[in-house]
Design an enzyme around this catalytic site. Structure first.
Site: not given
Length: 942
Positions: A409, A479
């Site tokens: 991220e 994820e």
């Protein structure tokens, strides 16, 4: 003294180039872990460097343990944020209020420390910026909290009285690269070690150990900065460094972690090697190891200990790996930084595929549309390359590492491309991962987070579109299945997709462990409990194990969903279909058994002969002839697979014969008394129609109940689209339903009570009719429900709630167990005869919420009552109401009352994983509609 290094975007100066990490060398070493003198200052410049000089008196200072975090040792407080920086976003600047910890350690060299040669001082992890002095000499400073840094110190050492001084700043320019959804915990939190460096010592070396699956041979070459010899006695290898030797070997995989013990001898040092032969490649659009596509059944793992934070000891790391293996997990993504290197040794030993992730995340820049993001700013590229190099060089000799991850991220940018290019140039034998690269320009795998089931299926079918390069790559969910609180739901539905479409190569649950901090006030503390200015609450508690590493129901569910052996029992045919779902192992190491059970208790058992099926193969195996009659009770087959350590690997069940339904008529007649109505063994309030007593058991009358204390997944996340059901349920008032009595109607053979259940301020409601019938010792309730109005939302639950004022301790039931289960988290629920006390039925989620339901209950006994479902129900028993559970913020807020409350549910809403993932799938939604369900109550007699 200048403190400009704190805000310098460069990684530091003075440290040696990165190299491979190893333990067990023949060279001497000295651990500098232990109690250090410590002084905390509010700013970086509160004190000069005089504390680093020899002879400085630090007698008045405190002490802290190293490895450790000072904020967990009584100095300052931890901070939790998910992605917001806890300081102004003004890169590379950090606040003047910058907690700074000065550390001092005095040490003597041990007897026998070699007089010849040099020495290296190694720090394995310091958050976030450190400056180091030895015996008054400035060695340099460094950033990169979860990465090793070494300094040459041999020329500075004395036999006794060495003074090591380390100044650690909580905030630095490096903090902008470490916004990693975790507690901000400054300190020297990994090992500090002094390493003797003899003449002709091993410097850096790279073990290349590939496997040719067509020939069954391994090719070994060790490239070393120092010339030497490589020996692997078991393989008869004795070769010079840089020389390639090809020999027959057994390959290394996560299922068969074969390691060969060897030695690198450079003349001055002998370094132990653990060699695993394996080849990683991108072939036919798939990730293949040793020529075979792999299916990742993984978890994301932050390092965590509830008392010591990220300062993990070897026993805790081993416990993590053993728990993972016991629960069939085969892969770990090291979110979001390289772990302690000893953890990777364990992954090599036990067998886990590893995505090794760089110490990089800049998530907070999303708040400004990624403006000023360091990964797209050339000034920061040296720091990014330094972090990539320190990860790769440290971990390159681990066979468990199959992919390098650029970070997490951090948006996109030139710095990431530079990292990918450097990694490929240094190690072309592994693949590169990064989730944020949606065009897959820099990566070898298409990686996403939290894509819902429908999108994952489209990707699996090749219908997702996108750039041509991406369409040709395998897909993983780095994820998914956000394991926050009760959940995650929908795991089995995901797994069916992974096993159906080759392109889908598995996923990694977020995440392994709840990051609760042991706290005498709350049991476990989470974000906001330390007075943080910004925090993200219990979003830090989103793991498959609780902070003390007790498996949660989510881990039990995951274990069942990813079982490497599938067992499908066909009771009518009298057969069992056994399917090997391993990628590499056959089933020769497993024993199979059957049990024939009558109402959950085994009456006969035996073994099954199953061939040693190869991966992907299946076989139909005949069950024995049906044993004795079940005497009208429910019977079933349970088949299990057990490994050599007597651990259950897989199981399957099927009902052989259902229970015979009792047909005796209920002939009781309601009889009015003084303010009461008697019906069979029961007494009712004549005015309200509420049940008061059943025989000698006092009862708080069953009433229709639709409320549950919202789970983290019910509440959802603020950035999620779609319904946030917990909030919506409150908006519509489902947590404060009112019951209006319409009528109490005693009849010839039944007592009927009519009600309307609805929230204040809304015109929606539920018509509920309770029809009671009885005989001499049984009381039967049928509840009919009909919704009224415009119901635009699902119900949390639908059933009845009753209280036992006399309390209850033990619960015995025949049905699903032993743990909790909900409509989309029930794969691990096994039908049996179970026993528990009421307290043990509760699941101790760090933030209290709906928990503890047992599914498919045929009957239950507790508090002097036996309750039979028609045919089954979901059972919850607790010492507080749902409203009290809902109001609690921590487990310590829950105070048992004298009443035990039972929920007997006809249905419940599913769980999903919308705390950060998709919501409940349509088939698990509890859509309001006409419903009817029944229970029979009977007083238990001794």
């Amino acid at each position: 003294m200048s403190f400009s290094y704190v805000e310098d975007v460069l990684p530091g100066h003075g440290a040696l180039p990165p190299r491979a990490w190893y333990a067990g060398s023949s060279a001497a070493s000295l651990s500098l872990n232990g109690d250090w003198r410590f002084r905390l200052s509010p700013t970086a410049d509160a004190h000069d460097e005089s504390f680093a000089a020899q002879g400085y008196d630090a007698g008045a200072w405190s002490e802290v343990a190293v490895p450790g975090h000072w904020v967990l040792q009584g100095h300052g407080a931890p901070i939790y944020t998910n992605h917001l920086y806890p300081f102004p976003v003004d890169p590379p600047h950090v606040p003047t209020e910058n907690p700074t910890g000065d550390h001092l350690r005095t040490f003597d060299l041990p007897d026998g420390w070699p007089a010849e040669g040099g020495a290296t001082l190694r720090f394995d992890g310091v958050e976030s910026c450190a400056r180091v002095w030895l015996n008054g000499t400035d060695l340099g400073e460094f950033k990169g909290s979860r990465l090793p840094h070494e300094f040459t110190v041999g020329h500075l050492l004395k036999p006794a009285g060495n003074v090591l001084a380390v100044r650690v700043h909580q905030w630095s320019a490096g903090s902008y690269l470490e916004d990693q959804d975790q507690w901000w915990l400054p300190g020297i939190f990994r090992d500090v070690t002094l390493l003797h460096r003899p003449a002709d010592c091993a410097l850096d070396f790279f073990v290349h150990a590939s496997y040719d699956h067509t020939a069954g041979t391994g090719a070994l070459r060790v490239d070393s900065d120092a010339d030497g010899r490589i020996t692997v006695p078991e393989l008869g290898v004795d070769a010079a460094t840089g020389e390639t030797v090809t020999v027959p070997v057994e390959p290394w995989t996560a299922e068969t972690p074969r390691l060969y013990t060897g030695t690198l001898d450079t003349g001055g040092e002998r370094v132990p090697l653990r060699v695993g032969f394996r080849t990683v490649e991108l072939s036919d659009g798939l990730i293949k190891v040793n020529g075979t596509p792999v299916l990742f059944k993984g978890v994301n793992r932050h390092e965590w200990h509830p008392e010591h934070g990220r300062a993990l000891d070897p026993a805790t790391m081993r416990r993590d790996v053993e728990l993972m293996k016991r629960h069939h997990i085969n892969a770990v993504r090291t979110s979001h930084y390289p772990p302690h290197p000893a953890f990777l040794d364990l992954c090599d030993e036990y067998g886990l595929w590893v995505i090794d992730e760089c110490d990089l995340e800049t998530h907070g820049f999303v708040e400004q549309g990624w403006r000023d993001n360091p990964v797209d700013d050339d000034r920061w590229t040296p720091a990014l390359l330094d972090r990539a190099a320190r990860m790769v060089e440290r971990d390159k000799n681990h066979p468990s590492v199959v992919l390098w991850s650029l970070g997490n991220e951090a948006g996109t940018g030139r710095g990431l491309t530079a990292m990918a290019e450097w990694i490929r140039g240094r190690d072309p034998e592994r693949l590169v991962h990064y989730e944020g690269d949606l065009d897959c320009r820099d990566t070898d795998v298409y990686s996403r987070m939290y894509a819902d089931h429908a999108e994952v299926e489209r990707i699996g079918r090749g219908l997702d579109g996108g750039p041509a390069r991406r369409r040709a790559l395998p897909f993983i969910l780095c994820e998914y299945a956000h394991a926050m609180g009760n959940g995650p739901g929908g795991l089995a539905d995901y797994q069916r997709l992974f096993e159906t479409h080759d392109r889908l190569q598995g996923a990694f649950v977020w995440e392994w462990i709840d990051h609760g901090i042991a706290d005498e006030r709350y049991g476990y503390a989470y974000g906001g409990d330390f007075g943080e200015e910004l925090h993200d609450g219990n979003f830090v508690c989103d793991g498959l194990v609780f902070p003390d590493r007790t498996p949660s129901p989510g881990l039990t569910e995951f274990k069942k969903v990813i079982e490497p052996v599938r067992i499908d029992v066909d009771a009518p045919a009298g057969t069992v279909r056994i399917t090997n779902r391993y990628d590499f192992r056959d089933l020769s190491g497993l024993a199979f058994s059957w049990a024939y059970e009558v109402e959950g208790e085994a009456v006969e058992a035996g073994s099954l002969v199953v061939p040693p099926l190869a991966p992907g193969e299946h076989a139909e195996v005949k069950l024995p002839a049906t044993p004795a009659d079940g005497r009208g009770k429910e019977t079933q087959w349970t088949v299990r697979a057990i490994d050599a350590d007597d651990h259950e690997v897989a199981w399957g069940q099927a009902v052989a014969d259902p229970a015979t339904v009792r047909t005796e008529a209920f002939g009781g007649r309601p009889v009015r008394g003084q303010g009461s109505i008697a019906l069979g063994p029961a007494e009712f309030d004549a005015r309200t129609g509420e049940l008061r007593r059943l025989g000698g058991v006092e009862v708080v009358s069953p009433l229709l109940d639709v409320w549950r204390a919202p789970t983290d997944n019910d509440n959802g996340a603020s950035w999620q689209g779609g319904e946030r059901l917990g909030l919506l349920w409150r908006q519509f008032g489902l947590h404060r339903m009112r019951h209006r009595l319409v009528g109490v109607e005693p009849g010839d053979d039944a007592l009927t009570v009519r009600t309307r259940v609805a929230p204040a301020g809304r015109d929606i409601g539920l018509r509920a009719v309770y029809r009671w019938i009885a005989d001499a010792d049984r009381l039967r309730l049928t509840v009919s429900v009909r919704p009224e109005g415009d119901w635009r939302l699902p119900l949390p639950r639908l059933g009845i709630r009753l209280g036992l004022p006399g309390g209850a301790d033990a619960v015995r039931w025949f049905g699903g167990g032993p743990g909790e289960a909900y409509p989309d988290t029930r794969a691990a629920s096994r039908v049996g005869l179970w026993h528990s006390d009421v307290d043990a039925l509760q699941t101790p989620y760090v933030r209290p919420q709906e928990n503890g339901a047992r599914a498919d209950v045929r009957w239950a006994e507790t508090g002097g009552l036996r309750i039979d479902g028609e045919p089954d129900f979901s059972l919850t028993a607790r010492r507080w109401t749902s409203e009290q559970l809902d109001a609690a913020e921590h487990l310590t807020d829950l105070t048992p009352t004298g009443t035990v409350w039972l929920n007997l549910d006809h249905a419940q809403q599913g769980i999903g994983s919308q705390s950060c993932g998709p919501g409940v799938l349509p088939q698990y939604r509890l859509t309001p509609g006409p419903a009817e369900f029944s229970f029979t109550f009977r007083e238990l007699t001794s």
